[in-house]
Design a protein around this motif. Structure first.
Motif, PDB file in Angstrom:
ATOM      1  N   ARG A  74       0.828  -1.209   0.000  1.00  0.00           N
ATOM      2  CA  ARG A  74       0.000   0.000   0.000  1.00  0.00           C
ATOM      3  C   ARG A  74       0.862   1.259   0.000  1.00  0.00           C
ATOM      4  O   ARG A  74       0.563   2.236  -0.686  1.00  0.00           O
ATOM      5  N   TRP A  75       1.944   1.228   0.776  1.00  0.00           N
ATOM      6  CA  TRP A  75       2.836   2.381   0.853  1.00  0.00           C
ATOM      7  C   TRP A  75       3.477   2.630  -0.512  1.00  0.00           C
ATOM      8  O   TRP A  75       3.520   3.766  -0.988  1.00  0.00           O
ATOM      9  N   HIS A  77       2.361   1.736  -3.430  1.00  0.00           N
ATOM     10  CA  HIS A  77       1.324   2.193  -4.358  1.00  0.00           C
ATOM     11  C   HIS A  77       0.987   3.662  -4.100  1.00  0.00           C
ATOM     12  O   HIS A  77       0.865   4.456  -5.035  1.00  0.00           O
ATOM     13  N   ALA A  78       0.851   4.043  -2.841  1.00  0.00           N
ATOM     14  CA  ALA A  78       0.511   5.424  -2.503  1.00  0.00           C
ATOM     15  C   ALA A  78       1.627   6.377  -2.919  1.00  0.00           C
ATOM     16  O   ALA A  78       1.364   7.439  -3.485  1.00  0.00           O
ATOM     17  N   SER A  81       1.637   6.791  -6.693  1.00  0.00           N
ATOM     18  CA  SER A  81       0.557   7.640  -7.202  1.00  0.00           C
ATOM     19  C   SER A  81       0.807   9.122  -6.908  1.00  0.00           C
ATOM     20  O   SER A  81       0.232   9.981  -7.541  1.00  0.00           O
ATOM     21  N   LEU A  82       1.692   9.398  -5.957  1.00  0.00           N
ATOM     22  CA  LEU A  82       2.052  10.785  -5.662  1.00  0.00           C
ATOM     23  C   LEU A  82       3.211  11.273  -6.529  1.00  0.00           C
ATOM     24  O   LEU A  82       3.620  12.419  -6.431  1.00  0.00           O
TER      25      LEU A  82
END
Length: 102
Positions: A74-75, A77-78, A81-82
């Motif tokens: 998740r980290w 991916h996040a 996306s940033l």
């Protein structure tokens, strides 16, 4: 008593494929085998938890590994996306152009 190992690898590619392809409303536990074995141990030993400590530990280890892997995914991916690169996302640090090196 030898240490009991769980059979499944919660970070295995097949487990990830199953997790990612499941319906969002479905529950998925990659450590279900370890959970089942700990419950069977309790039934075999008439509820004596002291006899099943190794099974409980194997389940906790499996869950810990699975949760840590999910957090890392998740980290990554996040951060992606940033707009951060994967190298910056993996170590959790980034340097802005205005930040001075020490």
């Amino acid at each position: 008593m030898p240490e009991i190992q769980y059979r499944e690898d919660p970070t295995d590619q097949e487990v990830k494929r199953k997790f990612n392809s499941k319906d969002s409303s479905k529950f998925f536990d990659p450590c279900q085998d370890a959970a089942d074995r700990s419950l069977k141990c309790l039934r075999r030993n008439m509820g004596d938890r002291d006899m099943c400590v190794d099974y409980f530990q194997a389940y906790r280890d499996c869950k810990k590994k699975w949760i840590e892997d999910r957090k890392a995914e998740r980290w990554k991916h996040a951060m992606g996306s940033l707009g951060f690169s994967h190298e910056e996302a993996s170590d959790g640090t980034s340097k802005s152009s205005g930040e001075a090196e020490k």
